[in-house]
Design a protein around this motif. Structure first.
Motif, PDB file in Angstrom:
ATOM      1  N   GLY A  66       0.591  -1.294  -0.003  1.00 14.39           N
ATOM      2  CA  GLY A  66       0.060   0.228  -0.090  1.00 14.39           C
ATOM      3  C   GLY A  66       0.664   1.412   0.013  1.00 14.39           C
ATOM      4  N   HIS A  67       2.078   1.004   0.216  1.00  9.60           N
ATOM      5  CA  HIS A  67       2.802   2.426  -0.223  1.00  9.60           C
ATOM      6  C   HIS A  67       2.585   3.219  -1.439  1.00  9.60           C
ATOM      7  CE1 HIS A  67       5.323  -0.015   3.274  1.00  9.60           C
ATOM      8  NE2 HIS A  67       4.397   0.138   3.350  1.00  9.60           N
ATOM      9  N   GLU A  68       2.588   2.798  -2.819  1.00 11.70           N
ATOM     10  CA  GLU A  68       2.390   3.755  -4.020  1.00 11.70           C
ATOM     11  C   GLU A  68       1.106   4.654  -3.229  1.00 11.70           C
ATOM     12  OE1 GLU A  68       2.480   0.234  -3.352  1.00 11.70           O
ATOM     13  OE2 GLU A  68       4.505  -0.327  -4.810  1.00 11.70           O
ATOM     14  N   GLU A  69      -0.138   3.876  -2.762  1.00  6.26           N
ATOM     15  CA  GLU A  69      -1.004   4.533  -2.362  1.00  6.26           C
ATOM     16  C   GLU A  69      -0.848   5.729  -1.663  1.00  6.26           C
ATOM     17  OE1 GLU A  69      -3.830   3.784  -5.110  1.00  6.26           O
ATOM     18  OE2 GLU A  69      -3.142   2.027  -5.296  1.00  6.26           O
ATOM     19  N   VAL A  70      -0.491   4.937  -0.322  1.00  3.20           N
ATOM     20  CA  VAL A  70       0.566   6.160   0.707  1.00  3.20           C
ATOM     21  C   VAL A  70       1.026   7.620   0.041  1.00  3.20           C
ATOM     22  CG1 VAL A  70       1.796   7.369   2.799  1.00  3.20           C
ATOM     23  CG2 VAL A  70       0.591   5.117   2.164  1.00  3.20           C
ATOM     24  N   LEU A  71       1.881   7.236  -1.323  1.00  2.92           N
ATOM     25  CA  LEU A  71       2.422   7.804  -2.154  1.00  2.92           C
ATOM     26  C   LEU A  71       1.404   9.266  -2.814  1.00  2.92           C
ATOM     27  CD1 LEU A  71       5.589   9.349  -2.819  1.00  2.92           C
ATOM     28  CD2 LEU A  71       5.860   7.532  -4.605  1.00  2.92           C
ATOM     29  N   ALA A  72       0.593   8.796  -3.238  1.00  2.38           N
ATOM     30  CA  ALA A  72      -0.372   8.857  -4.215  1.00  2.38           C
ATOM     31  C   ALA A  72      -1.026  10.270  -3.549  1.00  2.38           C
ATOM     32  CB  ALA A  72      -1.245   8.012  -5.195  1.00  2.38           C
ATOM     33  N   LEU A  73      -1.141   9.357  -2.052  1.00  2.00           N
ATOM     34  CA  LEU A  73      -1.611  10.924  -1.019  1.00  2.00           C
ATOM     35  C   LEU A  73      -0.934  11.978  -0.686  1.00  2.00           C
ATOM     36  CD1 LEU A  73      -3.665   8.638   1.230  1.00  2.00           C
ATOM     37  CD2 LEU A  73      -5.201  10.041  -0.759  1.00  2.00           C
ATOM     38  N   VAL A  74       0.391  11.710  -0.621  1.00  6.04           N
ATOM     39  CA  VAL A  74       0.912  12.269  -0.569  1.00  6.04           C
ATOM     40  C   VAL A  74       0.764  13.370  -1.260  1.00  6.04           C
ATOM     41  CG1 VAL A  74       2.903  13.423   0.002  1.00  6.04           C
ATOM     42  CG2 VAL A  74       1.991  11.273   1.011  1.00  6.04           C
ATOM     43  N   ARG A  75       1.307  13.386  -2.575  1.00  7.59           N
ATOM     44  CA  ARG A  75       1.735  13.524  -3.791  1.00  7.59           C
ATOM     45  C   ARG A  75       0.449  14.773  -3.920  1.00  7.59           C
ATOM     46  NH1 ARG A  75       4.516   9.901  -7.724  1.00  7.59           N
ATOM     47  NH2 ARG A  75       6.914  10.326  -6.752  1.00  7.59           N
ATOM     48  N   SER A  76      -0.730  14.268  -3.496  1.00  6.01           N
ATOM     49  CA  SER A  76      -2.184  14.641  -4.491  1.00  6.01           C
ATOM     50  C   SER A  76      -2.060  16.703  -3.725  1.00  6.01           C
ATOM     51  CB  SER A  76      -3.458  14.304  -3.446  1.00  6.01           C
ATOM     52  OG  SER A  76      -4.456  15.120  -3.359  1.00  6.01           O
ATOM     53  N   ASP A  77      -2.718  17.130  -4.196  1.00  6.47           N
ATOM     54  CA  ASP A  77      -3.093  18.803  -4.314  1.00  6.47           C
ATOM     55  C   ASP A  77      -4.301  19.025  -2.976  1.00  6.47           C
ATOM     56  OD1 ASP A  77      -1.304  19.658  -6.199  1.00  6.47           O
ATOM     57  OD2 ASP A  77      -2.423  19.130  -8.075  1.00  6.47           O
ATOM     58  N   LYS A  78      -4.609  17.726  -2.551  1.00  2.66           N
ATOM     59  CA  LYS A  78      -6.134  18.012  -1.973  1.00  2.66           C
ATOM     60  C   LYS A  78      -5.935  18.015  -0.670  1.00  2.66           C
ATOM     61  CE  LYS A  78     -10.237  16.294  -4.965  1.00  2.66           C
ATOM     62  NZ  LYS A  78     -10.226  15.808  -4.647  1.00  2.66           N
ATOM     63  N   TYR A  79      -6.075  18.959   0.200  1.00  6.73           N
ATOM     64  CA  TYR A  79      -5.139  18.684   1.836  1.00  6.73           C
ATOM     65  C   TYR A  79      -5.748  17.582   2.913  1.00  6.73           C
ATOM     66  CZ  TYR A  79      -4.779  19.844   6.267  1.00  6.73           C
ATOM     67  OH  TYR A  79      -4.044  19.916   7.809  1.00  6.73           O
ATOM     68  N   SER A  80      -7.406  17.195   2.428  1.00  6.38           N
ATOM     69  CA  SER A  80      -7.321  15.803   2.664  1.00  6.38           C
ATOM     70  C   SER A  80      -7.179  15.011   1.839  1.00  6.38           C
ATOM     71  CB  SER A  80      -9.170  16.094   2.715  1.00  6.38           C
ATOM     72  OG  SER A  80      -9.249  15.927   0.964  1.00  6.38           O
ATOM     73  N   GLU A  81      -6.744  15.036   1.222  1.00 11.41           N
ATOM     74  CA  GLU A  81      -5.582  13.239   0.963  1.00 11.41           C
ATOM     75  C   GLU A  81      -4.097  13.675   1.684  1.00 11.41           C
ATOM     76  OE1 GLU A  81      -5.493  13.103  -3.428  1.00 11.41           O
ATOM     77  OE2 GLU A  81      -8.554  12.675  -2.867  1.00 11.41           O
ATOM     78  N   LYS A  82      -3.763  15.030   0.935  1.00 12.30           N
ATOM     79  CA  LYS A  82      -2.060  14.643   1.409  1.00 12.30           C
ATOM     80  C   LYS A  82      -2.270  14.692   3.354  1.00 12.30           C
ATOM     81  CE  LYS A  82       0.368  17.643  -0.171  1.00 12.30           C
ATOM     82  NZ  LYS A  82       1.235  17.247  -0.976  1.00 12.30           N
ATOM     83  N   GLN A  83      -3.403  15.387   3.689  1.00 13.74           N
ATOM     84  CA  GLN A  83      -3.202  15.028   5.367  1.00 13.74           C
ATOM     85  C   GLN A  83      -3.320  13.770   5.489  1.00 13.74           C
ATOM     86  OE1 GLN A  83      -6.555  16.121   6.891  1.00 13.74           O
ATOM     87  NE2 GLN A  83      -5.520  16.417   9.275  1.00 13.74           N
TER      88      GLN A  83
ATOM     89  N   LEU B 152       5.752   3.919   6.969  1.00 15.58           N
ATOM     90  CA  LEU B 152       7.025   3.752   6.301  1.00 15.58           C
ATOM     91  C   LEU B 152       8.197   3.775   7.012  1.00 15.58           C
ATOM     92  CD1 LEU B 152       5.110   4.573   3.730  1.00 15.58           C
ATOM     93  CD2 LEU B 152       7.170   4.265   2.855  1.00 15.58           C
ATOM     94  N   ARG B 153       9.272   3.498   6.684  1.00 10.00           N
ATOM     95  CA  ARG B 153      10.449   3.337   7.652  1.00 10.00           C
ATOM     96  C   ARG B 153      12.139   3.992   6.798  1.00 10.00           C
ATOM     97  NH1 ARG B 153       8.567   5.413  10.854  1.00 10.00           N
ATOM     98  NH2 ARG B 153       7.062   4.303  12.012  1.00 10.00           N
ATOM     99  N   GLY B 154      12.916   4.794   7.349  1.00  9.72           N
ATOM    100  CA  GLY B 154      14.071   4.975   6.866  1.00  9.72           C
ATOM    101  C   GLY B 154      14.099   3.723   5.201  1.00  9.72           C
ATOM    102  N   ASP B 155      14.586   2.584   5.746  1.00  9.91           N
ATOM    103  CA  ASP B 155      15.034   1.492   4.961  1.00  9.91           C
ATOM    104  C   ASP B 155      14.000   1.248   3.567  1.00  9.91           C
ATOM    105  OD1 ASP B 155      13.376   0.336   6.553  1.00  9.91           O
ATOM    106  OD2 ASP B 155      15.107  -0.984   6.955  1.00  9.91           O
ATOM    107  N   ASP B 156      13.357   2.028   3.810  1.00 15.22           N
ATOM    108  CA  ASP B 156      11.905   1.335   2.503  1.00 15.22           C
ATOM    109  C   ASP B 156      12.249   1.699   1.226  1.00 15.22           C
ATOM    110  OD1 ASP B 156       9.029   1.593   0.852  1.00 15.22           O
ATOM    111  OD2 ASP B 156       8.247   0.675   2.928  1.00 15.22           O
ATOM    112  N   PRO B 157      12.094   0.988   0.425  1.00 11.71           N
ATOM    113  CA  PRO B 157      12.825   1.294  -1.591  1.00 11.71           C
ATOM    114  C   PRO B 157      11.485   2.484  -1.657  1.00 11.71           C
ATOM    115  CG  PRO B 157      11.809  -1.403  -0.571  1.00 11.71           C
ATOM    116  CD  PRO B 157      11.987  -0.463   0.663  1.00 11.71           C
ATOM    117  N   MET B 158      10.402   2.646  -1.036  1.00 13.19           N
ATOM    118  CA  MET B 158       9.745   3.828  -1.704  1.00 13.19           C
ATOM    119  C   MET B 158      10.826   5.810  -1.186  1.00 13.19           C
ATOM    120  SD  MET B 158       7.676   2.573  -3.596  1.00 13.19           S
ATOM    121  CE  MET B 158       6.429   4.493  -3.224  1.00 13.19           C
ATOM    122  N   MET B 159      11.559   4.919   0.010  1.00 10.14           N
ATOM    123  CA  MET B 159      12.068   6.254   0.561  1.00 10.14           C
ATOM    124  C   MET B 159      12.629   7.400  -1.084  1.00 10.14           C
ATOM    125  SD  MET B 159      11.732   7.361   2.701  1.00 10.14           S
ATOM    126  CE  MET B 159      10.153   6.931   4.192  1.00 10.14           C
TER     127      MET B 159
END
Length: 183
Positions: A82-99, A109-116
Motif C-alpha cells: 500500500g505504499h504506492e497509494e500512500v505516496l499518491a495521497l501525499v502527492r495530491s493537491d487536496k489537503y484532505s488527501e495530503k493529510q 514507512l521507515r527510512g529503509d523502505d525502497p519507496m523512500m
C-alpha cells in the motif's frame, strides 16, 4: 469520524466485537486481502499512476483503505503493502488527501523502505514550494510544510535525515517562513 467513512467504522466495530484474538486475526486477514485486491485491481495490465498506485480508485476509496491499513498497523499487525497509494495521497493537491497520506507515511514507512527516494522528493517539494493555496481544498504552503516536517520527525533513517536536513534548516531560519511552520 465522518459518516462517509462507513466502511472504516464497520471494520473497527467488527474488530472491537471480536470474541477472541483468532476471530480478530481472521477479520484483519480478510480485510488485508480485500485491500490488496482493491489496490491491485485489474492485475498487471490495470491503469497505474506514475507512482504505481491504482488510478481507478476514487479519492474516498484510497483514503478509506489507507486509514484501514493505518488502523491495522496500530493494532500491531504487519502491513507490507500500500505504499504506492500512500505516496499518491501525499502527492495530491487536496489537503484532505495530503493529510491522510502524511499520517500514513509517518506510521507505515521507515527510512529503509525502497519507496523512500520517491517519498523524499515529494517531501522536499512540499518543504520548498512557496505560495498560497492554489484553489478550494488545496493545502496552503504552511500546511503542506507542516505536514512534511511532522512526517520527517517521525520517519527513522539516517539517509532521510541527511537528505532533508538542509531543507529543514533553511525553513527554520528563513524570514519568509511563518511562525506556525517554525513551531
Amino acid at each position: 469520524m465522518s459518516s462517509q467513512a462507513r466502511g472504516l467504522q464497520n471494520f473497527i466495530s467488527d474488530l472491537r466485537n471480536a470474541k477472541s484474538k483468532e476471530e480478530e486475526t481472521k477479520r484483519v486477514d480478510k480485510e488485508l486481502a480485500n485491500i490488496r485486491k482493491k489496490f491491485t485491481a485489474g492485475g498487471p495490465k490495470a491503469r497505474k499512476g506514475a507512482d504505481g498506485s491504482n488510478s481507478t480508485l476514487s479519492s474516498y476509496q484510497r483514503k478509506k483503505y489507507v486509514w484501514k491499513l493505518v488502523y491495522i498497523h496500530v493494532l500491531g499487525y504487519d502491513v507490507d503493502f500500500g505504499h504506492e497509494e500512500v505516496l499518491a495521497l501525499v502527492r495530491s493537491d487536496k489537503y484532505s488527501e495530503k493529510q491522510v497520506g502524511y499520517a500514513a507515511l509517518s506510521l507505515l514507512l521507515r527510512g529503509d523502505d525502497p519507496m523512500m527516494p520517491k517519498i523524499e522528493g515529494v517531501i522536499r517539494t512540499d518543504l520548498t514550494t512557496p505560495g498560497v493555496s492554489a484553489g478550494k481544498g488545496a493545502p496552503t504552503s504552511d500546511s503542506a510544510q507542516s505536514l512534511a516536517l511532522c512526517s520527517i520527525a517521525n520517519i527513522s533513517g539516517l539517509e532521510v535525515i541527511q537528505s532533508l536536513h538542509q531543507d529543514v534548516q533553511h525553513i527554520l531560519v528563513s524570514k519568509s517562513s511563518t511562525p506556525n511552520v517554525k513551531k
